[in-house]
Design a protein around this motif. Structure first.
Motif, PDB file in Angstrom:
ATOM      1  N   UNK A   1       0.813  -1.230   0.000  1.00 36.45           N
ATOM      2  CA  UNK A   1       0.000   0.000   0.000  1.00 36.45           C
ATOM      3  C   UNK A   1       0.837   1.266   0.000  1.00 36.45           C
ATOM      4  N   UNK A   2       2.005   1.236   0.641  1.00 32.65           N
ATOM      5  CA  UNK A   2       2.862   2.422   0.688  1.00 32.65           C
ATOM      6  C   UNK A   2       3.435   2.760  -0.693  1.00 32.65           C
ATOM      7  N   UNK A   3       3.467   1.776  -1.598  1.00 37.84           N
ATOM      8  CA  UNK A   3       4.029   1.987  -2.930  1.00 37.84           C
ATOM      9  C   UNK A   3       2.954   2.158  -3.996  1.00 37.84           C
ATOM     10  N   UNK A   4       1.686   2.030  -3.606  1.00 36.64           N
ATOM     11  CA  UNK A   4       0.613   1.997  -4.594  1.00 36.64           C
ATOM     12  C   UNK A   4       0.538   3.280  -5.417  1.00 36.64           C
ATOM     13  N   UNK A   5       0.665   4.453  -4.780  1.00 38.44           N
ATOM     14  CA  UNK A   5       0.591   5.710  -5.510  1.00 38.44           C
ATOM     15  C   UNK A   5       1.662   5.797  -6.575  1.00 38.44           C
TER      16      UNK A   5
ATOM     17  N   UNK B   1      -0.517   5.684 -20.590  1.00 41.50           N
ATOM     18  CA  UNK B   1      -1.342   6.859 -20.834  1.00 41.50           C
ATOM     19  C   UNK B   1      -2.236   7.174 -19.650  1.00 41.50           C
ATOM     20  N   UNK B   2      -2.868   8.328 -19.713  1.00 43.15           N
ATOM     21  CA  UNK B   2      -3.710   8.778 -18.599  1.00 43.15           C
ATOM     22  C   UNK B   2      -4.881   7.826 -18.391  1.00 43.15           C
ATOM     23  N   UNK B   3      -5.516   7.956 -17.224  1.00 44.35           N
ATOM     24  CA  UNK B   3      -6.632   7.089 -16.876  1.00 44.35           C
ATOM     25  C   UNK B   3      -7.906   7.658 -17.499  1.00 44.35           C
ATOM     26  N   UNK B   4      -8.388   6.990 -18.544  1.00 45.48           N
ATOM     27  CA  UNK B   4      -9.568   7.466 -19.251  1.00 45.48           C
ATOM     28  C   UNK B   4     -10.841   7.208 -18.463  1.00 45.48           C
ATOM     29  N   UNK B   5     -10.832   6.165 -17.642  1.00 43.47           N
ATOM     30  CA  UNK B   5     -12.026   5.834 -16.852  1.00 43.47           C
ATOM     31  C   UNK B   5     -11.594   5.204 -15.537  1.00 43.47           C
ATOM     32  N   UNK B   6     -12.235   5.623 -14.452  1.00 51.78           N
ATOM     33  CA  UNK B   6     -12.010   5.048 -13.129  1.00 51.78           C
ATOM     34  C   UNK B   6     -13.374   4.843 -12.494  1.00 51.78           C
ATOM     35  N   UNK B   7     -13.723   3.581 -12.234  1.00 54.16           N
ATOM     36  CA  UNK B   7     -15.028   3.275 -11.645  1.00 54.16           C
ATOM     37  C   UNK B   7     -14.831   2.302 -10.494  1.00 54.16           C
TER      38      UNK B   7
ATOM     39  N   UNK C   1     -11.751  -0.165 -10.930  1.00 57.29           N
ATOM     40  CA  UNK C   1     -11.361  -0.557 -12.285  1.00 57.29           C
ATOM     41  C   UNK C   1     -10.905   0.677 -13.053  1.00 57.29           C
ATOM     42  N   UNK C   2      -9.707   0.584 -13.626  1.00 54.52           N
ATOM     43  CA  UNK C   2      -9.103   1.690 -14.370  1.00 54.52           C
ATOM     44  C   UNK C   2      -8.921   1.268 -15.822  1.00 54.52           C
ATOM     45  N   UNK C   3      -9.264   2.156 -16.737  1.00 53.22           N
ATOM     46  CA  UNK C   3      -8.967   1.942 -18.157  1.00 53.22           C
ATOM     47  C   UNK C   3      -8.063   3.069 -18.626  1.00 53.22           C
ATOM     48  N   UNK C   4      -6.900   2.701 -19.158  1.00 54.21           N
ATOM     49  CA  UNK C   4      -5.931   3.694 -19.638  1.00 54.21           C
ATOM     50  C   UNK C   4      -6.236   4.063 -21.086  1.00 54.21           C
ATOM     51  N   UNK C   5      -5.619   5.130 -21.561  1.00 48.91           N
ATOM     52  CA  UNK C   5      -5.876   5.585 -22.920  1.00 48.91           C
ATOM     53  C   UNK C   5      -5.419   4.569 -23.963  1.00 48.91           C
TER      54      UNK C   5
ATOM     55  N   UNK D   1     -15.478  10.927  -3.355  1.00 49.51           N
ATOM     56  CA  UNK D   1     -15.517  11.664  -4.633  1.00 49.51           C
ATOM     57  C   UNK D   1     -14.239  11.490  -5.451  1.00 49.51           C
ATOM     58  N   UNK D   2     -13.070  11.602  -4.806  1.00 51.15           N
ATOM     59  CA  UNK D   2     -11.799  11.363  -5.496  1.00 51.15           C
ATOM     60  C   UNK D   2     -11.481   9.879  -5.331  1.00 51.15           C
ATOM     61  N   UNK D   3     -11.983   9.070  -6.249  1.00 46.22           N
ATOM     62  CA  UNK D   3     -12.028   7.621  -6.062  1.00 46.22           C
ATOM     63  C   UNK D   3     -10.660   6.999  -5.813  1.00 46.22           C
ATOM     64  N   UNK D   4      -9.687   7.281  -6.687  1.00 47.12           N
ATOM     65  CA  UNK D   4      -8.367   6.670  -6.533  1.00 47.12           C
ATOM     66  C   UNK D   4      -7.674   7.148  -5.266  1.00 47.12           C
ATOM     67  N   UNK D   5      -7.787   8.443  -4.977  1.00 43.99           N
ATOM     68  CA  UNK D   5      -7.167   8.974  -3.757  1.00 43.99           C
ATOM     69  C   UNK D   5      -7.776   8.319  -2.521  1.00 43.99           C
TER      70      UNK D   5
END
Length: 221
Positions: free
Chosen positions: A18-22, A33-39, A46-50, A67-71
């Protein structure tokens, strides 16, 4: 980080501390590529990249999406939780309670179980009965150890993580006294060797890890 392994349905699975996840997620974004979708659904993110790479994250403990799902997910994964550990193999067992990485209480013990024999006939049957009785004794002693060491902490632990011989673990947790712990059992089982103190001390690296399933574009059906 645990060693990647092939995943059902394609891609690979691995555990990320967990300490390395970010930092690990930053690396995914740099490569794919950037995260096009995060649900979020059913406790997973679930993350979908570009480039269409798919990443699914599952924390070992419960969390509430914000609200800030990944954070929210990363912060929740890094919170220290109290957990119980039960490891059993033929002839040896280890139990412990951890606060995050820190071992609070533990007990490691062993009882001889004879190996298999190539002898046949009556001698083999007698040997098999003796070996079975010795295995039963391992289960009984492990139960008593778990009752003394783990059960007093059942109300304060967020999960029970098990490893070793699944049949023996199941037999131990079938004891009605351990019902409060059995209901906290988490899957998958920890991939560990012989239940020694050194192995027990390494278990937080496994049970605290965030389970990751990553499927890159060339691995997609």
């Amino acid at each position: 980080m645990t060693r990647p392994r092939p995943a059902a349905g394609g891609g690979r699975r691995l555990g990320v501390a967990p300490e390395r996840l970010g930092r690990w997620l930053d690396g995914v974004a740099e490569r794919h590529g950037s995260f096009a979708e995060v649900v979020s659904a059913d406790g997973e993110v679930a993350i979908t990249c570009t480039d269409t790479t798919r990443v699914v994250l599952r924390a070992p403990f419960g969390w509430e999406p914000g609200p800030a799902l990944l954070t929210t997910f990363v912060v929740a994964a890094q919170q220290p939780r109290r957990a119980a550990v039960l490891l059993v193999r033929r002839g040896r067992w280890a139990v412990g309670v951890f606060d995050g990485n820190q071992l609070v209480v533990s007990k490691v013990d062993a009882r001889q179980v004879q190996g298999r024999t190539a002898a046949g006939g009556w001698s083999q049957q007698r040997f098999a009965r003796r070996r079975g009785n010795q295995t039963d004794a391992v289960v009984e002693h492990t139960v008593e150890t778990a009752v003394r060491v783990l059960l007093p902490h059942a109300d304060s632990v967020a999960g029970l993580f098990t490893g070793g011989d699944r049949g023996l673990v199941d037999a131990v947790l079938a004891d009605r006294r351990l019902g409060p712990l059995a209901t906290l059992r988490r899957e998958p089982a920890l991939d560990v060797g012989e239940p020694t103190k050194a192995v027990l001390l390494e278990t937080p690296r496994l049970f605290r890890a965030v389970d990751v399933h990553i499927v890159e574009p060339d691995e997609q059906a």
